[in-house]
Design an enzyme around this catalytic site. Structure first.
Site, PDB file in Angstrom:
ATOM      1  N   TYR A 127       2.432  -7.149   9.439  1.00 56.44           N
ATOM      2  CA  TYR A 127       2.299  -8.545   9.025  1.00 56.44           C
ATOM      3  C   TYR A 127       3.025  -9.510   9.960  1.00 56.44           C
ATOM      4  O   TYR A 127       2.950 -10.721   9.768  1.00 56.44           O
ATOM      5  CB  TYR A 127       2.792  -8.734   7.590  1.00 56.44           C
ATOM      6  CG  TYR A 127       1.821  -8.223   6.550  1.00 56.44           C
ATOM      7  CD1 TYR A 127       0.938  -7.198   6.845  1.00 56.44           C
ATOM      8  CD2 TYR A 127       1.781  -8.756   5.281  1.00 56.44           C
ATOM      9  CE1 TYR A 127       0.055  -6.717   5.899  1.00 56.44           C
ATOM     10  CE2 TYR A 127       0.894  -8.279   4.331  1.00 56.44           C
ATOM     11  CZ  TYR A 127       0.044  -7.258   4.642  1.00 56.44           C
ATOM     12  OH  TYR A 127      -0.821  -6.784   3.694  1.00 56.44           O
ATOM     13  N   LYS A 174       4.665   6.094   4.926  1.00 62.74           N
ATOM     14  CA  LYS A 174       3.657   6.979   5.522  1.00 62.74           C
ATOM     15  C   LYS A 174       4.319   7.685   6.717  1.00 62.74           C
ATOM     16  O   LYS A 174       3.755   7.769   7.805  1.00 62.74           O
ATOM     17  CB  LYS A 174       2.449   6.130   5.941  1.00 62.74           C
ATOM     18  CG  LYS A 174       1.194   6.913   6.202  1.00 62.74           C
ATOM     19  CD  LYS A 174       0.596   7.560   4.977  1.00 62.74           C
ATOM     20  CE  LYS A 174      -0.544   8.488   5.381  1.00 62.74           C
ATOM     21  NZ  LYS A 174      -0.950   9.397   4.308  1.00 62.74           N
ATOM     22  N   ASP A 207       0.610   7.240  -0.157  1.00 65.23           N
ATOM     23  CA  ASP A 207      -0.694   7.438  -0.811  1.00 65.23           C
ATOM     24  C   ASP A 207      -0.509   8.154  -2.146  1.00 65.23           C
ATOM     25  O   ASP A 207      -1.167   7.834  -3.143  1.00 65.23           O
ATOM     26  CB  ASP A 207      -1.708   8.157   0.092  1.00 65.23           C
ATOM     27  CG  ASP A 207      -1.099   9.164   1.027  1.00 65.23           C
ATOM     28  OD1 ASP A 207       0.127   9.135   1.220  1.00 65.23           O
ATOM     29  OD2 ASP A 207      -1.837  10.003   1.573  1.00 65.23           O
ATOM     30  N   ASP A 231       2.544  -4.791  -0.148  1.00 64.02           N
ATOM     31  CA  ASP A 231       1.542  -5.788  -0.538  1.00 64.02           C
ATOM     32  C   ASP A 231       0.449  -5.114  -1.371  1.00 64.02           C
ATOM     33  O   ASP A 231       0.061  -5.596  -2.439  1.00 64.02           O
ATOM     34  CB  ASP A 231       0.948  -6.403   0.736  1.00 64.02           C
ATOM     35  CG  ASP A 231       0.261  -7.724   0.463  1.00 64.02           C
ATOM     36  OD1 ASP A 231       0.391  -8.241  -0.663  1.00 64.02           O
ATOM     37  OD2 ASP A 231      -0.412  -8.241   1.367  1.00 64.02           O
TER      38      ASP A 231
END
Ligand code: NAP
Length: 478
Positions: A127, A174, A207, A231
């Site tokens: 971002y 991740k 995930d 987000d």
């Protein structure tokens, strides 16, 4: 005591929801001098590319507290997000997004006691919006994650857990795929967790975190995560408690805090007087706690509980609700319920949130030994890979280096492998390695040599810090 607060009504439904929040806060009897400021779509239209006028910046700098409506951002083209610009301008490094089951708002999860908080890193990661086209058909977005940024968000997560007497904290990353960038948050979390032995700290792959949030959300108390993951997870989580209309947020910085709903400007509902103002009202409640006004915050919370659970006044967005209370009527009901208590909800013992990030050095990690052992150079080419590989082998020899490999989107495609299925694009990465440490002069010479043989767009040094390679291997590399 009177407070000065910057109020940004924002775009789309923004003016409706911020008016509601402001009227309710004023009705508690607190004295707030609201400084109404512009940002977003109207400012872009006036030709200001940042979407944030200087008067708004000055107002937030002065007041250090803002309540903000959503700002519209063109999707896929046009100016940068004024939201992100504001967050970055004021270095609001942490975005706290509570997700709590609300009495009277029936969902498939009702009764399971969802009460979690996502603590999202707010200024780094993808971002930061550092994007380039490496070729006319290949786009790149840099994912920059710093140890300092991770320390700040992790400390905020632990201190937030402490301030609300929460016992567990998860770190969602991740790091299994992005070992350096996402891995930075995981490593930092594991280091700092040792300073908070009273809080049970656990890493979870993001995930699986999404999966677990849908399956058994009540297992989570606090989730610390990177910007983009946070987000997405917070929008997902808001759906578990009735939707974005119920999801508040706080952007926390050392010099300013900006309170705003998770949701956007929902332009299709603008001006209809049907939108749910609760997310911004609850953001206002977070703001009051930040100001130390715990009683006024609790009064508003209970007035909301009574309005939703006793009066059953709910806006159109609540699934299964037939009352479809108008935004302005909802606001009046909440004001009318100020002072009432809804006993079925047990109040938290909120304490002030105090985070001290001032002593984190700019470069918290300083290796004892470091050198550059090679470079990755990214080229635009449509030549057959065998032919291009030979050209690069010659260039490497001329620069007294070795060509280690060539990859396409991270997969080794030269020297030839058994792999024949990689679908080529017009961009490759060529990895050059030296027989010892590379100086800048050697790298400059290599650039001069390859420039006569190909079109390069990007270069990365291959660092070795304290004997460890500070770059990842390619897929298919031995
Ligand atoms: P959005 O404005 O959040 O709206 C998505 C959907 O969420 C709406 O269509 C509506 O669902 C529901 N919703 C949102 N706010 C609600 C509320 N207060 N009450 C009830 N339902 C609500 O997301 P978007 O359509 O993706 O984005 C629109 C614009 O907002 C974009 O320009 C985006 O960049 C901007 N945005 C700004 C911020 C911010 O300022 N912080 C954050 C996110 C997005 P239904 O259609 O199911 O009724």
């Amino acid at each position: 005591m009177a407070y000065n607060v910057t109020l940004i009504p924002g775009d789309g439904i923004g003016p409706e929801v911020t008016t509601s929040a402001r009227e309710i806060i004023d009705a508690t009897g607190l004295k707030i001098n609201w400084e109404i400021c512009e940002a977003g779509a109207e400012v872009f239209k006036k030709g200001l590319a940042t979407g944030v006028p200087q008067e708004t910046v000055d107002s937030i700098s002065r007041n250090k507290v803002a309540l903000k409506g959503p700002l519209e951002t063109p999707v896929g083209f046009g100016e940068k997000s004024a939201n992100v610009t504001l967050r970055k301008m004021f270095e609001t490094y942490g975005n706290i997004r509570p997700v709590k089951e609300f009495p009277g708002v029936a969902t498939p999860y009702s009764g399971r006691g969802i009460d979690l908080v996502i603590v999202r890193e707010n200024v780094e990661d993808l971002y930061a919006g550092i994007e380039h086209m490496q070729t006319p058909s290949v786009a790149q977005c840099l994912k920059l994650i710093s140890r300092k940024g991770c320390e700040k968000i992790v400390r905020l997560g632990f201190e937030f857990a402490k301030s609300q007497n929460r016992k567990t904290i998860h770190c969602a990353t991740k790091a299994n795929i992005m070992k350096f960038s996402e891995g930075m948050l995981k490593r930092t979390f594991e280091d700092i967790a040792k300073e908070y032995p009273e809080i049970e700290a656990q890493h979870i792959i993001v995930d699986n975190c999404a999966h677990q949030l849908v399956r058994r959300p009540e297992q989570f108390e606090v989730i610390v995560t990177t910007n983009m993951n946070g987000d997405i997870l917070s929008d997902l989580s808001s759906a578990l408690i009735g939707g974005l209309g119920f999801a508040p947020g706080a952007n926390i910085g050392d010099n300013a805090c900006i309170f705003e709903a998770v949701h956007g400007s929902a332009p299709k509902y603008a001006g209809e007087n049907t939108i749910n103002p609760m997310a911004v009202i609850l953001s206002g409640v977070m703001m009051l706690r930040h100001l130390g006004e715990f009683k006024a915050a609790l009064d508003i919370e209970h007035a909301l509980y009574v309005t939703c659970a006793v009066d059953k006044a709910l806006t159109r967005d609540v699934v299964g609700n037939t009352s479809a209370t108008l935004t302005t009527d909802f606001t009046k009901k909440v004001i009318g319920n100020l002072g009432k208590r809804y006993e079925a909800v047990k109040d938290r013992d909120y304490k002030p949130l105090v985070v001290n990030n001032s002593n984190i050095p700019v470069a918290p990690i300083t290796p004892k030994e470091r050198f550059v052992e090679g470079v990755d150079i990214f080229f635009e080419t449509t030549k057959p890979i065998g032919e291009f590989g030979k050209i690069m082998e010659e260039a490497a020899a001329e620069a007294s280096l070795k060509l280690k490999l060539i990859t396409c989107r991270g997969m080794k495609i030269y020297p030839t492998t058994e792999n024949t299925t990689t679908d080529l694009i017009d961009q490759v990465r060529v990895r050059f390695i030296g027989s010892g440490p590379l100086s800048d002069a050697m790298i400059q010479n290599l650039i001069a040599v390859v420039s006569t043989r190909g079109s390069w767009s990007h270069i990365e040094k291959l660092h070795v810090f304290d004997g460890k390679q500070a770059y990842t291997k390619a897929h298919g590399e031995d």
